[in-house]
Design an enzyme around this catalytic site. Structure first.
Site, PDB file in Angstrom:
ATOM      1  N   LEU A 266      37.461  41.101  23.785  1.00 36.62           N
ATOM      2  CA  LEU A 266      37.927  42.189  24.636  1.00 36.62           C
ATOM      3  C   LEU A 266      39.254  42.712  24.074  1.00 36.62           C
ATOM      4  O   LEU A 266      40.151  41.910  23.787  1.00 36.62           O
ATOM      5  CB  LEU A 266      38.141  41.675  26.068  1.00 36.62           C
ATOM      6  CG  LEU A 266      38.460  42.783  27.054  1.00 36.62           C
ATOM      7  CD1 LEU A 266      37.187  43.527  27.444  1.00 36.62           C
ATOM      8  CD2 LEU A 266      39.145  42.246  28.287  1.00 36.62           C
TER       9      LEU A 266
ATOM     10  N   LYS B  59      34.081  45.340  29.051  1.00 36.62           N
ATOM     11  CA  LYS B  59      34.542  44.491  30.147  1.00 36.62           C
ATOM     12  C   LYS B  59      33.475  44.519  31.244  1.00 36.62           C
ATOM     13  O   LYS B  59      33.592  45.230  32.250  1.00 36.62           O
ATOM     14  CB  LYS B  59      35.910  44.963  30.657  1.00 36.62           C
ATOM     15  CG  LYS B  59      36.679  43.874  31.399  1.00 36.62           C
ATOM     16  CD  LYS B  59      38.146  44.188  31.477  1.00 36.62           C
ATOM     17  CE  LYS B  59      38.931  43.264  32.384  1.00 36.62           C
ATOM     18  NZ  LYS B  59      38.940  41.860  32.018  1.00 36.62           N
TER      19      LYS B  59
ATOM     20  N   GLU C 219      38.565  34.629  21.089  1.00 36.39           N
ATOM     21  CA  GLU C 219      39.507  34.835  22.205  1.00 36.39           C
ATOM     22  C   GLU C 219      39.328  33.672  23.164  1.00 36.39           C
ATOM     23  O   GLU C 219      38.683  32.678  22.814  1.00 36.39           O
ATOM     24  CB  GLU C 219      39.240  36.184  22.890  1.00 36.39           C
ATOM     25  CG  GLU C 219      37.838  36.309  23.475  1.00 36.39           C
ATOM     26  CD  GLU C 219      37.604  37.619  24.226  1.00 36.39           C
ATOM     27  OE1 GLU C 219      38.570  38.249  24.675  1.00 36.39           O
ATOM     28  OE2 GLU C 219      36.421  37.986  24.382  1.00 36.39           O
TER      29      GLU C 219
ATOM     30  N   TYR D  78      34.305  46.372  34.880  1.00 39.57           N
ATOM     31  CA  TYR D  78      35.451  46.190  35.776  1.00 39.57           C
ATOM     32  C   TYR D  78      36.758  46.245  35.006  1.00 39.57           C
ATOM     33  O   TYR D  78      36.774  46.255  33.771  1.00 39.57           O
ATOM     34  CB  TYR D  78      35.328  44.866  36.536  1.00 39.57           C
ATOM     35  CG  TYR D  78      35.631  43.626  35.719  1.00 39.57           C
ATOM     36  CD1 TYR D  78      34.736  43.153  34.767  1.00 39.57           C
ATOM     37  CD2 TYR D  78      36.834  42.937  35.881  1.00 39.57           C
ATOM     38  CE1 TYR D  78      35.024  42.022  34.016  1.00 39.57           C
ATOM     39  CE2 TYR D  78      37.129  41.795  35.140  1.00 39.57           C
ATOM     40  CZ  TYR D  78      36.214  41.348  34.202  1.00 39.57           C
ATOM     41  OH  TYR D  78      36.514  40.238  33.457  1.00 39.57           O
TER      42      TYR D  78
HETATM   43  N1  PDD Z   1      40.508  38.937  32.054  1.00 38.99           N
HETATM   44  N2  PDD Z   1      39.492  38.494  27.093  1.00 38.99           N
HETATM   45  C1  PDD Z   1      38.733  38.264  28.169  1.00 38.99           C
HETATM   46  C2  PDD Z   1      37.360  37.721  27.980  1.00 38.99           C
HETATM   47  C3  PDD Z   1      39.234  38.546  29.458  1.00 38.99           C
HETATM   48  O1  PDD Z   1      38.463  38.329  30.531  1.00 38.99           O
HETATM   49  C4  PDD Z   1      40.557  39.035  29.599  1.00 38.99           C
HETATM   50  C5  PDD Z   1      41.170  39.353  30.918  1.00 38.99           C
HETATM   51  C6  PDD Z   1      41.319  39.243  28.426  1.00 38.99           C
HETATM   52  C7  PDD Z   1      42.727  39.799  28.480  1.00 38.99           C
HETATM   53  O2  PDD Z   1      42.741  41.177  28.708  1.00 38.99           O
HETATM   54  P1  PDD Z   1      43.949  41.887  29.454  1.00 38.99           P
HETATM   55  O3  PDD Z   1      45.189  41.545  28.713  1.00 38.99           O
HETATM   56  O4  PDD Z   1      43.634  43.328  29.372  1.00 38.99           O
HETATM   57  O5  PDD Z   1      43.989  41.363  30.871  1.00 38.99           O
HETATM   58  C8  PDD Z   1      40.745  38.971  27.193  1.00 38.99           C
HETATM   59  C9  PDD Z   1      40.873  39.424  33.354  1.00 38.99           C
HETATM   60  C10 PDD Z   1      42.312  39.246  33.716  1.00 38.99           C
HETATM   61  C11 PDD Z   1      39.888  38.867  34.375  1.00 38.99           C
HETATM   62  O6  PDD Z   1      38.715  38.881  34.065  1.00 38.99           O
HETATM   63  O7  PDD Z   1      40.307  38.482  35.474  1.00 38.99           O
END
Ligand code: PDD
Length: 285
Positions: free
Chosen positions: A202, A146, A178, A32
């Site tokens: 991620l 992801k 993270e 996703y």
């Molecule tokens: N999550 N690490 C993890 C495990 C995440 O689920 C997310 C973001 C990030 C940050 O990535 P980005 O800057 O590309 O949003 C890092 C999204 C927002 C979610 O699962 O809703």
């Protein structure tokens, strides 16, 4: 009721149905993205679509759409959405098939796009920061994908909710990886530190923006592993994600981070991020 996209159709959310034999439902066999949209302009859409491709490659699922097709579908969802700002959620699963772990012979992937409400963090949250807890990272070794298989992230994020906190910071092999749903930065001795991209985190789109802004703004910064002791000694800790933008973590495991308020480097970065976002919203990115 928002209009969503499901397998070739735009329809009201309540009419969207997927078969119970979908591998997304049975195995979490899918990937996703969440793309923030400001003033109906997708933010870093190309980067999100490139990461989607990397996630699909990571699970050996052919991308059902070209970049142009994705842009068209997302564009239509954004047009039809009620509010100007959205978090566009898109998901691709390996589709329906008999319940067998191995891939089915014929693959008909399920493609779903959902516009979700997006409200940037409140001024209070920005001014005060958030509380977080730490936990051992017990996820798999492909955290760079992801994946919709989010059970460990769900449990780790709930751990922070149960502790009255907003995020769980994950430690693996003595280093910061993270957050359960975010990337984490640390300020130590005036230098911004970020964990290097690897299979253990991620590769965040917001993480990239923050590092670019640090470079442009002349922030001393370094991408390198961050041992737990440095996290605990940090004068500032930040969290980044597409929905939370940049927030300061001001309490960690019940202890103040630095003086317990968002620090000077955070305030500079937050301002730089808002400037950049507004530039994108005006279309002169
Ligand atoms: N999550 N690490 C993890 C495990 C995440 O689920 C997310 C973001 C990030 C940050 O990535 P980005 O800057 O590309 O949003 C890092 C999204 C927002 C979610 O699962 O809703």
């Amino acid at each position: 009721m928002p209009t969503v996209y499901l397998n070739g159709q735009f329809l009201p959310l309540e009419e969207a149905r997927v078969p119970v034999m979908d591998r997304g439902f049975l195995f979490g066999d899918g990937v996703y993205e969440v793309i923030p949209v400001y003033s109906r302009r997708p933010f870093r859409q190309r980067e999100h679509l490139d990461r989607l491709q990397a996630s699909l490659d990571g699970i050996r699922l052919e991308n059902p759409h070209s970049v142009q097709e994705w842009e068209g579908l997302i564009g239509r969802i954004v047009e039809l959405a009620e509010s100007e700002d959205q978090g566009v959620y898109l998901q691709v699963t390996r589709g329906p098939g008999p319940r067998d772990h191995a891939f089915p012979k014929t693959i008909l992937p399920t493609v779903f796009i959902l516009p979700m409400p997006l409200s940037p963090p409140s001024p209070e949250l920005v001014a005060h920061g958030i509380a977080a807890v730490t936990a051992r990272d017990n996820r798999w070794l492909r955290c760079d994908i992801k994946s919709t298989s989010l059970l460990p992230n769900v449990l780790l994020r709930q751990y922070s909710v149960d502790a009255g906190c907003a995020e769980t910071l994950l430690l693996r092999d003595g280093c910061l990886a993270e957050g359960a749903a975010s990337n984490i930065f640390v300020v130590l001795d005036g230098c911004l530190l970020a964990p290097p991209k690897s299979n253990l985190m991620l590769p965040g789109i917001t993480y990239d923006v923050v590092l670019e802004l640090a470079q442009q703004g002349g922030f001393p910064h370094c991408v390198r592993p961050i041992p737990e002791a440095e996290l605990r000694a940090a004068s500032e800790v930040w969290l980044t994600s597409s929905t939370k933008e940049v927030l300061a973590v001001t309490t960690l495991d019940g202890q103040h981070v630095g003086c317990g308020r968002p620090g000077p480097l955070f305030r500079r970065m937050h301002a730089a991020y808002q400037d950049y976002k507004h530039k994108v919203m005006r279309g002169n990115d």
